[in-house]
Design a protein around this motif. Structure first.
Motif, PDB file in Angstrom:
ATOM      1  N   HIS A 180       0.860  -1.296  -0.005  1.00 51.46           N
ATOM      2  CA  HIS A 180      -0.103   0.050  -0.108  1.00 51.46           C
ATOM      3  C   HIS A 180       0.918   1.450   0.050  1.00 51.46           C
ATOM      4  O   HIS A 180       1.623   1.440   0.845  1.00 51.46           O
ATOM      5  CB  HIS A 180      -0.663  -0.109   1.390  1.00 51.46           C
ATOM      6  N   PRO A 181       0.614   1.911  -0.894  1.00 47.82           N
ATOM      7  CA  PRO A 181       1.490   3.404  -0.978  1.00 47.82           C
ATOM      8  C   PRO A 181       1.150   4.691   0.187  1.00 47.82           C
ATOM      9  O   PRO A 181      -0.050   4.424   0.603  1.00 47.82           O
ATOM     10  CB  PRO A 181       1.144   3.802  -2.279  1.00 47.82           C
ATOM     11  N   PHE A 182       2.250   5.190   0.508  1.00 49.07           N
ATOM     12  CA  PHE A 182       2.105   6.222   1.224  1.00 49.07           C
ATOM     13  C   PHE A 182       3.343   7.374   0.826  1.00 49.07           C
ATOM     14  O   PHE A 182       4.242   7.044   0.168  1.00 49.07           O
ATOM     15  CB  PHE A 182       2.175   6.011   2.624  1.00 49.07           C
ATOM     16  N   LYS A 183       2.845   8.333   1.436  1.00 46.74           N
ATOM     17  CA  LYS A 183       4.079   9.484   1.360  1.00 46.74           C
ATOM     18  C   LYS A 183       4.932   9.643   2.641  1.00 46.74           C
ATOM     19  O   LYS A 183       4.361   9.660   3.669  1.00 46.74           O
ATOM     20  CB  LYS A 183       3.534  10.870   0.782  1.00 46.74           C
ATOM     21  N   ASP A 237       7.343  14.461  -0.068  1.00 50.22           N
ATOM     22  CA  ASP A 237       6.525  13.745  -1.223  1.00 50.22           C
ATOM     23  C   ASP A 237       7.162  12.434  -1.565  1.00 50.22           C
ATOM     24  O   ASP A 237       6.683  11.807  -2.480  1.00 50.22           O
ATOM     25  CB  ASP A 237       6.501  14.733  -2.351  1.00 50.22           C
ATOM     26  N   THR A 238       8.160  11.718  -0.901  1.00 52.25           N
ATOM     27  CA  THR A 238       8.860  10.666  -1.328  1.00 52.25           C
ATOM     28  C   THR A 238       7.855   9.579  -1.087  1.00 52.25           C
ATOM     29  O   THR A 238       6.926   9.302  -0.286  1.00 52.25           O
ATOM     30  CB  THR A 238      10.017  10.501  -0.432  1.00 52.25           C
ATOM     31  N   LEU A 239       7.721   8.845  -2.304  1.00 50.45           N
ATOM     32  CA  LEU A 239       6.685   7.645  -2.445  1.00 50.45           C
ATOM     33  C   LEU A 239       7.490   6.294  -1.510  1.00 50.45           C
ATOM     34  O   LEU A 239       8.807   6.060  -1.672  1.00 50.45           O
ATOM     35  CB  LEU A 239       6.667   7.345  -3.709  1.00 50.45           C
ATOM     36  N   ALA A 240       6.610   5.716  -0.878  1.00 53.88           N
ATOM     37  CA  ALA A 240       6.888   4.408  -0.070  1.00 53.88           C
ATOM     38  C   ALA A 240       5.851   3.621  -0.224  1.00 53.88           C
ATOM     39  O   ALA A 240       4.765   3.991  -0.439  1.00 53.88           O
ATOM     40  CB  ALA A 240       7.380   4.994   1.369  1.00 53.88           C
ATOM     41  N   PHE A 241       5.956   2.337   0.238  1.00 56.04           N
ATOM     42  CA  PHE A 241       5.020   1.340   0.260  1.00 56.04           C
ATOM     43  C   PHE A 241       5.230   0.559   1.629  1.00 56.04           C
ATOM     44  O   PHE A 241       6.464   0.394   1.912  1.00 56.04           O
ATOM     45  CB  PHE A 241       4.853   0.368  -0.748  1.00 56.04           C
ATOM     46  N   VAL A 242       4.050   0.264   2.399  1.00 56.49           N
ATOM     47  CA  VAL A 242       4.130  -0.600   3.455  1.00 56.49           C
ATOM     48  C   VAL A 242       3.758  -2.087   2.803  1.00 56.49           C
ATOM     49  O   VAL A 242       2.797  -2.041   1.940  1.00 56.49           O
ATOM     50  CB  VAL A 242       3.221  -0.322   4.541  1.00 56.49           C
ATOM     51  N   VAL A 243       4.362  -3.008   3.217  1.00 56.65           N
ATOM     52  CA  VAL A 243       4.322  -4.434   2.894  1.00 56.65           C
ATOM     53  C   VAL A 243       3.640  -5.265   4.093  1.00 56.65           C
ATOM     54  O   VAL A 243       4.135  -5.321   5.122  1.00 56.65           O
ATOM     55  CB  VAL A 243       5.478  -5.057   2.366  1.00 56.65           C
ATOM     56  N   LEU A 273      -0.111  12.168  -4.821  1.00 55.03           N
ATOM     57  CA  LEU A 273      -0.609  11.102  -4.450  1.00 55.03           C
ATOM     58  C   LEU A 273      -1.578  11.408  -3.301  1.00 55.03           C
ATOM     59  O   LEU A 273      -1.498  12.085  -2.425  1.00 55.03           O
ATOM     60  CB  LEU A 273       0.492  10.162  -3.777  1.00 55.03           C
ATOM     61  N   GLU A 274      -2.856  11.013  -3.261  1.00 59.13           N
ATOM     62  CA  GLU A 274      -4.127  10.952  -2.305  1.00 59.13           C
ATOM     63  C   GLU A 274      -4.160  10.070  -1.244  1.00 59.13           C
ATOM     64  O   GLU A 274      -3.972   8.794  -1.523  1.00 59.13           O
ATOM     65  CB  GLU A 274      -5.524  11.247  -2.894  1.00 59.13           C
ATOM     66  N   GLN A 275      -4.240  10.600   0.081  1.00 53.57           N
ATOM     67  CA  GLN A 275      -4.243   9.723   1.177  1.00 53.57           C
ATOM     68  C   GLN A 275      -5.730   9.246   1.246  1.00 53.57           C
ATOM     69  O   GLN A 275      -6.466   9.744   1.228  1.00 53.57           O
ATOM     70  CB  GLN A 275      -3.888  10.499   2.575  1.00 53.57           C
ATOM     71  N   ARG A 276      -5.628   7.633   1.572  1.00 57.77           N
ATOM     72  CA  ARG A 276      -6.844   7.093   1.841  1.00 57.77           C
ATOM     73  C   ARG A 276      -7.090   6.566   3.306  1.00 57.77           C
ATOM     74  O   ARG A 276      -5.933   6.037   3.740  1.00 57.77           O
ATOM     75  CB  ARG A 276      -6.783   5.883   1.047  1.00 57.77           C
TER      76      ARG A 276
END
Length: 242
Positions: free
Chosen positions: A23-26, A45-51, A173-176
């Motif tokens: 799932h992506p997050f900033k 604004d750096t893109l990251a993903f939680v696994v 990137l929009e936060q959900r």
């Protein structure tokens, strides 16, 4: 967003078959709710993903990993299996600079390198329920640990780490928000009490209706003390004994 979508699609192609979610997050979302000592040192604004590992990971990834005889005996076999998948991501997205941080990694001052439950919450992957979710709590000043609950798997999952794409800045990137699936104060209290005081009986994991749970083999593995897990898997002297 096209870049973020393309990266997310490639990650899912690599990880989903193994029973993982990403799932992506900033980085800015994560840093905004933590004290500076826990910040990740990247632009907002750096893109990251939680696994996350789902209940299927044990059968789809872990058992084949053990059978393949690639276990090196450096740390817990599950951690080594996840590390192999993180390496697979780096190998297949070699055009990107990726920092992979595992859930078990710590800094020299003994602080965790990343607070994975916070990362899961800001990414919208799982809701991080904490003591401050209950305005009038029954515990007073007693230390109460928080726990993430997944909207599909309840507590039958694990957060394995984050992947940071160091050169990708995605301001659009929009936060959900995560799904608040434990929706009453009474249930949140019940969840936190089960997790803090009765975690060995697994019941906190079923605080909501779930789609899937760990298999009996998987429950046995995690219920076994770490010092006995190699024996349980048929491993001896860091090698397979069968």
């Amino acid at each position: 967003m096209a870049v973020a979508d393309a990266v997310a699609q490639r990650l899912r192609e690599l990880l989903t078959p193994g029973g993982f979610e990403c799932h992506p997050f900033k980085i800015g979302w994560y840093n905004a709710i933590l004290q500076p000592t826990f910040h990740l040192k990247y632009p907002d604004d750096t893109l990251a993903f939680v696994v996350l590992s789902t209940p299927q990971m044990y059968e789809k990834s872990f058992k084949p990993f053990i059978i393949s005889k690639q276990f090196a005996g450096v740390r817990d076999p599950i951690d080594e299996c996840v590390a192999q998948y993180f390496f697979l991501v780096k190998e297949n997205l070699s055009e990107q600079r990726i920092e992979a941080i595992h859930d078990f990694e710590i800094l020299p001052n003994r602080r965790p390198k990343v607070l994975v439950q916070t990362a899961a919450h800001v990414a919208g992957a799982a809701y991080y329920y904490q003591k401050n979710n209950v305005k009038k709590n029954p515990w007073g000043e007693k230390k109460i640990y928080g726990v993430c609950i997944h909207p599909r798997y309840g507590g039958w999952f694990a957060i394995r780490g984050v992947l940071i794409f160091q050169d990708l800045q995605i301001p659009s990137l929009e936060q959900r928000p995560p799904v608040d699936c434990v929706s009453t104060k009474e249930k949140i209290i019940e969840l936190l009490e089960r997790f803090n005081f009765h975690w060995r009986d697994w019941t906190y994991r079923d605080i909501i209706e779930v789609e899937e749970r760990y298999s009996e083999d998987q429950k046995q593995y995690f219920a076994t003390p770490p010092s006995k897990r190699l024996e349980l898997l048929g491993l001896k002297n860091n090698c397979l004994s069968y």
